[in-house]
Design a protein around this motif. Sequence first.
Motif, PDB file in Angstrom:
ATOM      1  N   MET A 160      -2.277  -6.754  -4.169  1.00 53.50           N
ATOM      2  CA  MET A 160      -1.333  -7.864  -4.136  1.00 53.50           C
ATOM      3  C   MET A 160      -0.424  -7.759  -5.357  1.00 53.50           C
ATOM      4  N   LEU A 161       0.898  -7.922  -5.149  1.00 57.54           N
ATOM      5  CA  LEU A 161       1.858  -7.833  -6.244  1.00 57.54           C
ATOM      6  C   LEU A 161       2.954  -8.881  -6.076  1.00 57.54           C
ATOM      7  N   MET A 162       3.473  -9.352  -7.223  1.00 56.27           N
ATOM      8  CA  MET A 162       4.663 -10.200  -7.222  1.00 56.27           C
ATOM      9  C   MET A 162       5.723  -9.497  -8.051  1.00 56.27           C
ATOM     10  N   GLU A 163       6.911 -10.119  -8.139  1.00 56.92           N
ATOM     11  CA  GLU A 163       8.003  -9.519  -8.896  1.00 56.92           C
ATOM     12  C   GLU A 163       7.734  -9.568 -10.405  1.00 56.92           C
ATOM     13  N   PRO A 164       8.234  -8.554 -11.133  1.00 55.97           N
ATOM     14  CA  PRO A 164       9.090  -7.443 -10.707  1.00 55.97           C
ATOM     15  C   PRO A 164       8.319  -6.232 -10.191  1.00 55.97           C
ATOM     16  N   TYR A 165       6.986  -6.317 -10.178  1.00 56.06           N
ATOM     17  CA  TYR A 165       6.172  -5.170  -9.780  1.00 56.06           C
ATOM     18  C   TYR A 165       6.268  -4.887  -8.290  1.00 56.06           C
ATOM     19  N   LEU A 166       6.583  -5.897  -7.498  1.00 57.39           N
ATOM     20  CA  LEU A 166       6.777  -5.670  -6.072  1.00 57.39           C
ATOM     21  C   LEU A 166       7.999  -4.796  -5.830  1.00 57.39           C
ATOM     22  N   SER A 167       9.133  -5.124  -6.454  1.00 58.17           N
ATOM     23  CA  SER A 167      10.328  -4.281  -6.321  1.00 58.17           C
ATOM     24  C   SER A 167      10.055  -2.867  -6.806  1.00 58.17           C
ATOM     25  N   ALA A 208       5.972   2.498  -1.887  1.00 62.98           N
ATOM     26  CA  ALA A 208       4.991   1.649  -1.223  1.00 62.98           C
ATOM     27  C   ALA A 208       5.619   0.975  -0.006  1.00 62.98           C
ATOM     28  N   HIS A 209       4.765   0.476   0.872  1.00 62.98           N
ATOM     29  CA  HIS A 209       5.250  -0.306   2.010  1.00 62.98           C
ATOM     30  C   HIS A 209       4.526  -1.642   2.057  1.00 62.98           C
ATOM     31  N   LEU A 210       5.157  -2.582   2.729  1.00 62.84           N
ATOM     32  CA  LEU A 210       4.706  -3.970   2.769  1.00 62.84           C
ATOM     33  C   LEU A 210       3.855  -4.216   4.004  1.00 62.84           C
ATOM     34  N   LEU A 211       2.695  -4.844   3.804  1.00 64.58           N
ATOM     35  CA  LEU A 211       1.837  -5.226   4.922  1.00 64.58           C
ATOM     36  C   LEU A 211       1.949  -6.711   5.237  1.00 64.58           C
ATOM     37  N   GLY A 212       2.379  -7.483   4.278  1.00 63.50           N
ATOM     38  CA  GLY A 212       2.528  -8.918   4.483  1.00 63.50           C
ATOM     39  C   GLY A 212       2.804  -9.595   3.157  1.00 63.50           C
ATOM     40  N   CYS A 213       3.330 -10.810   3.199  1.00 62.30           N
ATOM     41  CA  CYS A 213       3.562 -11.530   1.944  1.00 62.30           C
ATOM     42  C   CYS A 213       3.333 -13.019   2.148  1.00 62.30           C
ATOM     43  N   TYR A 214       3.057 -13.708   1.054  1.00 58.54           N
ATOM     44  CA  TYR A 214       2.734 -15.123   1.072  1.00 58.54           C
ATOM     45  C   TYR A 214       3.517 -15.798  -0.044  1.00 58.54           C
ATOM     46  N   SER A 261       0.840  -1.193   0.000  1.00 62.13           N
ATOM     47  CA  SER A 261       0.000   0.000   0.000  1.00 62.13           C
ATOM     48  C   SER A 261       0.877   1.246   0.000  1.00 62.13           C
ATOM     49  N   PHE A 262       0.335   2.321  -0.534  1.00 59.02           N
ATOM     50  CA  PHE A 262       0.949   3.647  -0.423  1.00 59.02           C
ATOM     51  C   PHE A 262       0.230   4.473   0.645  1.00 59.02           C
ATOM     52  N   ASP A 263      -0.787   3.904   1.269  1.00 59.64           N
ATOM     53  CA  ASP A 263      -1.635   4.599   2.238  1.00 59.64           C
ATOM     54  C   ASP A 263      -1.019   4.477   3.628  1.00 59.64           C
TER      55      ASP A 263
END
Length: 290
Positions: free
Chosen positions: A171-178, A185-191, A106-108
């Motif tokens: 929800m995002l995966m690579e390369p869009y997560l990087s 953006a900041h990370l709230l959790g990952c699976y 999220s950017f929020d």
Amino acid sequence: MATAESDAAIVISRNHPVFDLPEIVAVEHGLFDRAGLDVRLAENAPAQEREARDPIARRKEALFESERADLFNLCEWGGIDRLERNRRGGYLGYLRPAVVAQALISFDPELNEPHDMSGVPIGVNKFTGSHYTALHLLEGTVPRDRIVLEHTGPPSARLDAAATGSVRAVMLMEPYLSLALESGAHLLGCYFYRGVQVVAPHLPRERLDTFMTAVNAAVDIINADRTAWADLIVDETAGRLAPERLRSEYHRFTHATPLTRERFTESYAWMNSWQLTDGRGGYDTLLALR
């Protein structure tokens, strides 16, 4: 004696490069050729947008369904869904080598942990890995009836929606997560999850075994220097992310392994609990040649 079918090319319907990298490397290094297989990657094409739950709506599945491709990989839950809904048939092959994170970002500044997502829409691509992993990630924290998923499209669209604030979290995966993390953006959790190969009904398991042996050899090449392949993974960002900015901690590669009855049964029961399957299939129907 070899048959025409055994000599025919095996065509791979493409997924995102982060998921297909072992197959790409196996082609480029001639590993399939050395194994006596003619393996080709289907031509790239723009992602197809779709809203309906249709196993042939996306290009990847459409090539398989129309017999223009012989296998493709996707998340295991999606693989089960597609085989239950398609008309061609086929079977679930091995767990794919790519181990990749779908991350909730999220950017929020008001959203900081999974607890904050109760009742807040999350952007996903319905009935793909982003959808299923969002449920897995949140169901241990947020009541099921308070998990809200919103179809936002492919990862590039999800990132843009989060960056503009039209969706508060995605929800995002690579390369869009990087790319998202580099953009603030900041990370709230990952699976982390793997996935499965969906295999055409005419392709015998013996031939698939040869295919996967070559893919595993490609995994060893990748793991000898993972940075050497970053350009292939970031290519789909069209220059928005430099290869050296791709993070290493949210994807990795391991040897393909069989999808066991125990794992299938657990995954299928979970899908049933979310009414993501109507229970028409099972281990003996979806992992056996039809």
